[in-house]
Write a protein that holds these residues in place. Structure first.
Motif, PDB file in Angstrom:
ATOM      1  N   LYS A 165       0.823  -1.209   0.000  1.00  0.00           N
ATOM      2  CA  LYS A 165       0.000   0.000   0.000  1.00  0.00           C
ATOM      3  C   LYS A 165       0.859   1.261   0.000  1.00  0.00           C
ATOM      4  CE  LYS A 165      -3.597   2.331   2.727  1.00  0.00           C
ATOM      5  NZ  LYS A 165      -4.458   2.269   3.930  1.00  0.00           N
ATOM      6  N   ALA A 166       2.016   1.191   0.628  1.00  0.00           N
ATOM      7  CA  ALA A 166       2.880   2.366   0.767  1.00  0.00           C
ATOM      8  C   ALA A 166       3.652   2.695  -0.510  1.00  0.00           C
ATOM      9  CB  ALA A 166       3.858   2.162   1.915  1.00  0.00           C
ATOM     10  N   SER A 167       3.682   1.781  -1.465  1.00  0.00           N
ATOM     11  CA  SER A 167       4.463   1.991  -2.689  1.00  0.00           C
ATOM     12  C   SER A 167       3.570   2.349  -3.866  1.00  0.00           C
ATOM     13  CB  SER A 167       5.262   0.733  -3.019  1.00  0.00           C
ATOM     14  OG  SER A 167       5.947   0.894  -4.258  1.00  0.00           O
ATOM     15  N   THR A 168       4.044   3.296  -4.661  1.00  0.00           N
ATOM     16  CA  THR A 168       3.322   3.675  -5.886  1.00  0.00           C
ATOM     17  C   THR A 168       3.959   3.031  -7.110  1.00  0.00           C
ATOM     18  OG1 THR A 168       4.689   5.667  -6.143  1.00  0.00           O
ATOM     19  CG2 THR A 168       2.623   5.890  -4.899  1.00  0.00           C
ATOM     20  N   LYS A 169       4.967   2.200  -6.880  1.00  0.00           N
ATOM     21  CA  LYS A 169       5.720   1.628  -8.003  1.00  0.00           C
ATOM     22  C   LYS A 169       5.560   0.124  -8.130  1.00  0.00           C
ATOM     23  CE  LYS A 169       9.234   5.260  -7.660  1.00  0.00           C
ATOM     24  NZ  LYS A 169      10.679   5.560  -7.452  1.00  0.00           N
ATOM     25  N   VAL A 170       4.587  -0.422  -7.419  1.00  0.00           N
ATOM     26  CA  VAL A 170       4.321  -1.853  -7.532  1.00  0.00           C
ATOM     27  C   VAL A 170       2.817  -2.077  -7.706  1.00  0.00           C
ATOM     28  CG1 VAL A 170       6.301  -2.463  -6.079  1.00  0.00           C
ATOM     29  CG2 VAL A 170       4.019  -2.249  -5.046  1.00  0.00           C
ATOM     30  N   ALA A 171       2.493  -3.231  -8.282  1.00  0.00           N
ATOM     31  CA  ALA A 171       1.100  -3.664  -8.387  1.00  0.00           C
ATOM     32  C   ALA A 171       0.951  -4.909  -7.537  1.00  0.00           C
ATOM     33  CB  ALA A 171       0.750  -3.958  -9.840  1.00  0.00           C
ATOM     34  N   THR A 172      -0.262  -5.209  -7.136  1.00  0.00           N
ATOM     35  CA  THR A 172      -0.480  -6.376  -6.290  1.00  0.00           C
ATOM     36  C   THR A 172      -1.242  -7.465  -7.037  1.00  0.00           C
ATOM     37  OG1 THR A 172      -2.525  -5.429  -5.390  1.00  0.00           O
ATOM     38  CG2 THR A 172      -0.480  -5.003  -4.176  1.00  0.00           C
ATOM     39  N   VAL A 173      -0.984  -8.690  -6.626  1.00  0.00           N
ATOM     40  CA  VAL A 173      -1.694  -9.858  -7.136  1.00  0.00           C
ATOM     41  C   VAL A 173      -2.361 -10.508  -5.929  1.00  0.00           C
ATOM     42  CG1 VAL A 173      -1.472 -12.114  -8.260  1.00  0.00           C
ATOM     43  CG2 VAL A 173      -0.051 -10.184  -9.024  1.00  0.00           C
ATOM     44  N   ASP A 174      -3.661 -10.703  -6.030  1.00  0.00           N
ATOM     45  CA  ASP A 174      -4.411 -11.215  -4.882  1.00  0.00           C
ATOM     46  C   ASP A 174      -3.948 -12.602  -4.445  1.00  0.00           C
ATOM     47  OD1 ASP A 174      -5.933  -8.943  -4.742  1.00  0.00           O
ATOM     48  OD2 ASP A 174      -7.594  -9.762  -5.917  1.00  0.00           O
TER      49      ASP A 174
END
Length: 285
Positions: A226-235
């Motif tokens: 949540k704190a990073s704007t340079k990564v995406a998440t995979v559920d």
């Protein structure tokens, strides 16, 4: 003046003196007001006199503690917090070796318990937060990772932290849980392990690797993603996810033990919980 007149005058003077003396003495039913202190006492859960505290904390707590530092120092003028973050395991070792810390905030319960068991903590450990895990990839997702099952594909570069770091222990359990899920290959654990490209010092360093496209995927805390704007998440499947419990202790060698305990109580209490929730942390189990 006659003897009778002199006696009457003397009696009158004695009566006046007695009355004056009586009015100068405070009545037992109305005691004099004592000065009111504007500094909360340590016994009331506040630090008492301003103190400088050194907080050793898990790397994943950095953002929350930066905000907590500002809130604490505003609430208690003259107090100062010095925040040092790293892997919980590394910090616990440093405290064992005599590092000058007042409070230890860990991303697990194991490392604070070590200090308690070795007589290096003042009192029991206090659970103050919870967390969950997620999978992160670079925003462009060059490896095309769509589910955690893709971690086992040949050539995927998985970034982890060192074996003793709490996030690695949680991630290892998550991988084991995923291996039991429907649709995951029988060699999922072995294949994921074979794909580990590097082991970093702490979870923040793991996230940085993914941000720089130096890895294809990593398992981290939800709060770090949540704190990073340079990564995406995979559920991650909820049935496989692993709850993380954060705990803290006051270091026995602290020169400001009362203030240290007051801070730990405050951070685990409503004010600290509000700050932690703002960064995505969960209430402690």
């Amino acid at each position: 003046m006659s003897r009778v007149q002199s006696g009457a005058l003397l009696a009158t003077l004695l009566t006046i003196i007695a009355a004056c003396s009586s009015s100068a003495t405070p009545s037992p039913s109305a005691p004099a007001s004592a000065p009111v202190s504007t500094i909360p006492s340590a016994a009331a859960g506040s630090p008492g006199a301003p103190a400088s505290l050194t907080i050793y904390a898990a790397a994943s707590l950095k953002g929350a503690l930066d905000k907590a530092k500002a809130a604490w120092e505003t609430a208690y003028p003259g107090s100062q917090l010095t925040i040092s973050t790293d892997s919980s395991a590394a910090l616990e070792t440093q405290i064992e070796q005599g590092a000058s810390a007042d409070v230890f905030l860990s991303a697990d319960t194991t490392n604070p318990r070590k200090l308690v068991d070795k007589g290096l903590a003042a009192g029991a450990a206090v659970n103050f937060a919870g967390n969950k895990l997620t999978l992160i990839v670079p925003t462009a997702n060059p490896a095309g990772i769509k589910t955690p099952a893709d971690l086992a594909k040949p050539g995927i570069k998985v970034i982890t932290a060192g074996d003793a770091v709490p996030i690695t222990k949680y991630a290892t359990q998550l991988v084991a849980n995923l291996a039991k899920e429907s649709g995951y290959p029988s060699d999922f654990v072995a294949a994921c392990t074979a794909n580990i490209a590097s082991k970093e010092d702490n979870v923040k360093a793991v996230v940085a690797k993914i941000e720089l496209d130096e890895g294809d995927a990593a398992i981290v805390y939800v709060t770090d993603a949540k704190a990073s704007t340079k990564v995406a998440t995979v559920d991650v499947p909820p049935t496989a996810n692993v709850p993380a419990t954060y705990a803290g202790v006051v270091v026995k060698a602290s020169a400001n033990a009362a203030s240290a305990q007051a801070f730990l109580d405050w951070f685990a209490g409503p004010d600290g919980q509000a700050i932690l929730a703002g960064f995505g942390f969960l209430a402690p189990p």
